[in-house]
Scaffold this motif. Structure first.
Motif, PDB file in Angstrom:
ATOM      1  N   SER A  94       7.448  -8.047  -5.892  1.00 21.07           N
ATOM      2  CA  SER A  94       7.674  -9.422  -4.887  1.00 21.07           C
ATOM      3  C   SER A  94       6.672  -8.927  -3.721  1.00 21.07           C
ATOM      4  CB  SER A  94       9.223  -9.697  -4.364  1.00 21.07           C
ATOM      5  OG  SER A  94       9.687  -8.433  -3.603  1.00 21.07           O
ATOM      6  N   ASP A  95       6.532 -10.091  -3.184  1.00 25.10           N
ATOM      7  CA  ASP A  95       5.315  -9.968  -1.869  1.00 25.10           C
ATOM      8  C   ASP A  95       6.180  -9.115  -0.860  1.00 25.10           C
ATOM      9  OD1 ASP A  95       3.356 -10.094  -0.231  1.00 25.10           O
ATOM     10  OD2 ASP A  95       3.924 -12.435   0.167  1.00 25.10           O
ATOM     11  N   ARG A 114      -5.117  -8.410  -3.206  1.00 22.96           N
ATOM     12  CA  ARG A 114      -3.915  -8.169  -3.673  1.00 22.96           C
ATOM     13  C   ARG A 114      -2.931  -7.901  -2.537  1.00 22.96           C
ATOM     14  NH1 ARG A 114      -1.947  -3.426  -7.112  1.00 22.96           N
ATOM     15  NH2 ARG A 114       0.308  -3.748  -7.201  1.00 22.96           N
ATOM     16  N   PRO A 115      -2.030  -8.817  -2.355  1.00 23.45           N
ATOM     17  CA  PRO A 115      -1.167  -8.407  -1.113  1.00 23.45           C
ATOM     18  C   PRO A 115      -0.221  -7.211  -1.410  1.00 23.45           C
ATOM     19  CG  PRO A 115      -0.288 -10.397  -2.600  1.00 23.45           C
ATOM     20  CD  PRO A 115      -1.611  -9.916  -2.825  1.00 23.45           C
ATOM     21  N   SER A 150       5.298  -9.163   2.207  1.00 23.21           N
ATOM     22  CA  SER A 150       5.062  -9.655   3.743  1.00 23.21           C
ATOM     23  C   SER A 150       6.163 -10.499   3.953  1.00 23.21           C
ATOM     24  CB  SER A 150       3.911 -10.599   3.764  1.00 23.21           C
ATOM     25  OG  SER A 150       3.831 -11.308   2.550  1.00 23.21           O
ATOM     26  N   LYS A 201       2.876  -5.247  -2.289  1.00 20.39           N
ATOM     27  CA  LYS A 201       3.899  -5.549  -3.072  1.00 20.39           C
ATOM     28  C   LYS A 201       4.853  -4.611  -3.303  1.00 20.39           C
ATOM     29  CE  LYS A 201       1.417  -9.258  -5.706  1.00 20.39           C
ATOM     30  NZ  LYS A 201       1.902 -10.313  -6.484  1.00 20.39           N
ATOM     31  N   SER A 259      -3.009  -1.364  -4.110  1.00 23.10           N
ATOM     32  CA  SER A 259      -3.164  -2.592  -3.323  1.00 23.10           C
ATOM     33  C   SER A 259      -4.249  -2.362  -2.190  1.00 23.10           C
ATOM     34  CB  SER A 259      -1.767  -2.927  -2.668  1.00 23.10           C
ATOM     35  OG  SER A 259      -1.386  -2.024  -1.684  1.00 23.10           O
TER      36      SER A 259
END
Length: 130
Positions: free
Chosen positions: A115-116, A106-107, A118, A109, A100
């Motif tokens: 899944s995100d 790309r956030p 954040s 994960k 990442s």
């Protein structure tokens, strides 16, 4: 007047020689008493532990759901992800974070369900192990 001699008299010398012997006998008796109590405690513990398996098999360790390597024994060797409810080894977590970081768009994960991250609170990102 002359100086007094520090040399003990015959009677004092005999008393001095008997004193340490008596002290040694008392000390030996006290040590014998302590030894008897210790032996009694050891026998009591042995009777309580009779039939108890001290060196039984270790509990089975969970495998990492990504790399299928057994989890480390130390709790600091894996991280619990609340999004999917999985414990994931630090090797897989680090690999996911490295990927990442390489892709700036790309956030961050989850290493298992993607899944995100954040969405998680800071507390859920802590190393929580069951």
């Amino acid at each position: 007047m002359g100086k007094k001699s520090k040399r003990p008299t015959k009677a004092t010398g005999v008393a001095d020689r008997q004193g340490p012997g008596k002290a040694r006998r008392e000390k030996a008796a006290a040590l014998k008493d302590i030894e008897t109590r210790i032996v009694g405690l050891i026998e009591k513990l042995e009777s309580e532990l009779e039939g108890v398996e001290l060196y039984g098999p270790l509990a089975e360790r969970e495998d990492c759901p990504i790399c299928f390597v057994p989890m480390p024994l130390k709790e600091s060797g894996h991280i619990y992800f609340p999004c999917c409810g999985k414990n994931i080894c630090l090797g897989c977590v680090n690999a996911s974070q490295t990927m990442s970081k390489k892709d700036k768009n790309r956030p961050d994960k989850c290493a298992f369900c993607r899944s995100d991250a954040s969405k998680w609170s800071n507390r859920s990102k802590e190393k929580i192990c069951p």
